[in-house]
Design a protein around this motif. Structure first.
Motif, PDB file in Angstrom:
ATOM      1  N   SER A 293      -9.372 -26.888 -47.182  1.00 33.88           N
ATOM      2  CA  SER A 293      -8.331 -26.099 -46.516  1.00 33.88           C
ATOM      3  C   SER A 293      -8.725 -24.626 -46.473  1.00 33.88           C
ATOM      4  N   GLU A 294      -8.042 -23.883 -45.633  1.00 29.14           N
ATOM      5  CA  GLU A 294      -8.312 -22.455 -45.468  1.00 29.14           C
ATOM      6  C   GLU A 294      -7.318 -21.613 -46.264  1.00 29.14           C
ATOM      7  N   LEU A 295      -6.966 -22.082 -47.445  1.00 29.27           N
ATOM      8  CA  LEU A 295      -6.001 -21.380 -48.284  1.00 29.27           C
ATOM      9  C   LEU A 295      -6.699 -20.360 -49.174  1.00 29.27           C
ATOM     10  N   SER A 296      -5.912 -19.440 -49.712  1.00 34.12           N
ATOM     11  CA  SER A 296      -6.456 -18.466 -50.650  1.00 34.12           C
ATOM     12  C   SER A 296      -6.858 -19.174 -51.943  1.00 34.12           C
ATOM     13  N   VAL A 297      -7.686 -18.517 -52.727  1.00 31.88           N
ATOM     14  CA  VAL A 297      -8.158 -19.082 -53.988  1.00 31.88           C
ATOM     15  C   VAL A 297      -6.981 -19.329 -54.932  1.00 31.88           C
ATOM     16  N   GLU A 298      -6.005 -18.406 -54.943  1.00 31.66           N
ATOM     17  CA  GLU A 298      -4.853 -18.552 -55.828  1.00 31.66           C
ATOM     18  C   GLU A 298      -4.029 -19.786 -55.460  1.00 31.66           C
ATOM     19  N   LEU A 299      -3.828 -20.005 -54.151  1.00 34.43           N
ATOM     20  CA  LEU A 299      -3.078 -21.180 -53.714  1.00 34.43           C
ATOM     21  C   LEU A 299      -3.825 -22.465 -54.035  1.00 34.43           C
ATOM     22  N   LYS A 300      -5.130 -22.458 -53.824  1.00 35.77           N
ATOM     23  CA  LYS A 300      -5.932 -23.643 -54.131  1.00 35.77           C
ATOM     24  C   LYS A 300      -5.858 -23.970 -55.616  1.00 35.77           C
ATOM     25  N   ASN A 301      -5.972 -22.943 -56.463  1.00 40.22           N
ATOM     26  CA  ASN A 301      -5.892 -23.165 -57.911  1.00 40.22           C
ATOM     27  C   ASN A 301      -4.523 -23.704 -58.318  1.00 40.22           C
ATOM     28  N   ALA A 302      -3.463 -23.161 -57.722  1.00 42.52           N
ATOM     29  CA  ALA A 302      -2.117 -23.627 -58.050  1.00 42.52           C
ATOM     30  C   ALA A 302      -1.929 -25.086 -57.653  1.00 42.52           C
ATOM     31  N   LEU A 303      -2.465 -25.470 -56.502  1.00 40.82           N
ATOM     32  CA  LEU A 303      -2.345 -26.858 -56.054  1.00 40.82           C
ATOM     33  C   LEU A 303      -3.188 -27.802 -56.906  1.00 40.82           C
ATOM     34  N   VAL A 304      -4.436 -27.419 -57.188  1.00 35.66           N
ATOM     35  CA  VAL A 304      -5.323 -28.278 -57.985  1.00 35.66           C
ATOM     36  C   VAL A 304      -4.759 -28.470 -59.390  1.00 35.66           C
ATOM     37  N   ASN A 305      -4.245 -27.404 -59.971  1.00 31.56           N
ATOM     38  CA  ASN A 305      -3.700 -27.474 -61.330  1.00 31.56           C
ATOM     39  C   ASN A 305      -2.261 -27.976 -61.358  1.00 31.56           C
ATOM     40  N   LYS A 306      -1.695 -28.215 -60.184  1.00 31.86           N
ATOM     41  CA  LYS A 306      -0.307 -28.667 -60.044  1.00 31.86           C
ATOM     42  C   LYS A 306       0.649 -27.735 -60.778  1.00 31.86           C
ATOM     43  N   ASN A 307       0.394 -26.438 -60.596  1.00 28.09           N
ATOM     44  CA  ASN A 307       1.183 -25.391 -61.225  1.00 28.09           C
ATOM     45  C   ASN A 307       2.286 -24.969 -60.248  1.00 28.09           C
ATOM     46  N   VAL A 308       3.456 -25.546 -60.419  1.00 27.40           N
ATOM     47  CA  VAL A 308       4.569 -25.309 -59.503  1.00 27.40           C
ATOM     48  C   VAL A 308       5.017 -23.851 -59.544  1.00 27.40           C
ATOM     49  N   THR A 309       5.050 -23.259 -60.720  1.00 26.21           N
ATOM     50  CA  THR A 309       5.490 -21.875 -60.860  1.00 26.21           C
ATOM     51  C   THR A 309       4.569 -20.931 -60.102  1.00 26.21           C
ATOM     52  N   ALA A 310       3.260 -21.106 -60.245  1.00 24.11           N
ATOM     53  CA  ALA A 310       2.305 -20.258 -59.532  1.00 24.11           C
ATOM     54  C   ALA A 310       2.413 -20.462 -58.027  1.00 24.11           C
ATOM     55  N   LEU A 311       2.626 -21.687 -57.600  1.00 23.64           N
ATOM     56  CA  LEU A 311       2.778 -21.982 -56.175  1.00 23.64           C
ATOM     57  C   LEU A 311       4.032 -21.312 -55.629  1.00 23.64           C
ATOM     58  N   GLU A 312       5.125 -21.365 -56.361  1.00 22.19           N
ATOM     59  CA  GLU A 312       6.361 -20.708 -55.931  1.00 22.19           C
ATOM     60  C   GLU A 312       6.162 -19.206 -55.816  1.00 22.19           C
ATOM     61  N   ARG A 313       5.436 -18.613 -56.768  1.00 20.61           N
ATOM     62  CA  ARG A 313       5.177 -17.168 -56.713  1.00 20.61           C
ATOM     63  C   ARG A 313       4.318 -16.799 -55.514  1.00 20.61           C
ATOM     64  N   GLN A 314       3.287 -17.597 -55.245  1.00 22.89           N
ATOM     65  CA  GLN A 314       2.398 -17.328 -54.120  1.00 22.89           C
ATOM     66  C   GLN A 314       3.141 -17.430 -52.789  1.00 22.89           C
ATOM     67  N   LEU A 315       4.051 -18.374 -52.691  1.00 27.14           N
ATOM     68  CA  LEU A 315       4.792 -18.590 -51.451  1.00 27.14           C
ATOM     69  C   LEU A 315       6.075 -17.782 -51.384  1.00 27.14           C
ATOM     70  N   ASP A 316       6.394 -17.068 -52.458  1.00 28.55           N
ATOM     71  CA  ASP A 316       7.605 -16.258 -52.552  1.00 28.55           C
ATOM     72  C   ASP A 316       8.844 -17.113 -52.278  1.00 28.55           C
ATOM     73  N   VAL A 317       8.942 -18.198 -53.043  1.00 30.25           N
ATOM     74  CA  VAL A 317      10.024 -19.163 -52.894  1.00 30.25           C
ATOM     75  C   VAL A 317      11.040 -18.944 -53.995  1.00 30.25           C
ATOM     76  N   CYS A 318      12.296 -19.041 -53.646  1.00 31.84           N
ATOM     77  CA  CYS A 318      13.368 -18.967 -54.634  1.00 31.84           C
ATOM     78  C   CYS A 318      13.779 -20.394 -54.979  1.00 31.84           C
ATOM     79  N   PRO A 319      13.299 -20.936 -56.107  1.00 29.79           N
ATOM     80  CA  PRO A 319      13.557 -22.350 -56.408  1.00 29.79           C
ATOM     81  C   PRO A 319      14.969 -22.652 -56.900  1.00 29.79           C
ATOM     82  N   ASP A 320      15.688 -21.647 -57.363  1.00 28.45           N
ATOM     83  CA  ASP A 320      16.993 -21.887 -57.969  1.00 28.45           C
ATOM     84  C   ASP A 320      18.126 -21.581 -56.996  1.00 28.45           C
ATOM     85  N   THR A 321      18.132 -22.265 -55.877  1.00 31.47           N
ATOM     86  CA  THR A 321      19.189 -22.087 -54.899  1.00 31.47           C
ATOM     87  C   THR A 321      20.316 -23.048 -55.226  1.00 31.47           C
TER      88      THR A 321
END
Length: 79
Positions: free
Chosen positions: A30-58
């Protein structure tokens, strides 16, 4: 951000990406940033939410309207 959404959609639709090797290969290609790739490979939901600027507690709440007390009082007065 659409690239990560497209990748996540592809992962959800393609059952061949269920094994770890295919999962890692799809992320690496994929053409994703290194941080996004690492978050996906490590299945780090918190890092992925931060990278995507997602508010998970709606939270959504529905509060029913209160009855109009004026109609009950007028009925009592009429009796």
């Amino acid at each position: 951000m659409s690239a990560v959404i497209e990748l996540l959609e592809k992962m959800g639709a393609d059952s061949s990406l269920n094994n770890a090797e295919a999962f890692d290969a799809a992320i690496a290609q994929s053409e994703l940033s290194v941080e996004l790739k690492n978050a996906l490979v490590n299945k780090n939901v918190t890092a992925l939410e931060r990278q995507l600027d997602v508010c998970p507690d709606t939270v959504c709440m529905l509060i029913p309207a209160e009855d109009d007390d004026g109609s009950e009082e007028s009925d009592a007065k009429e009796e």
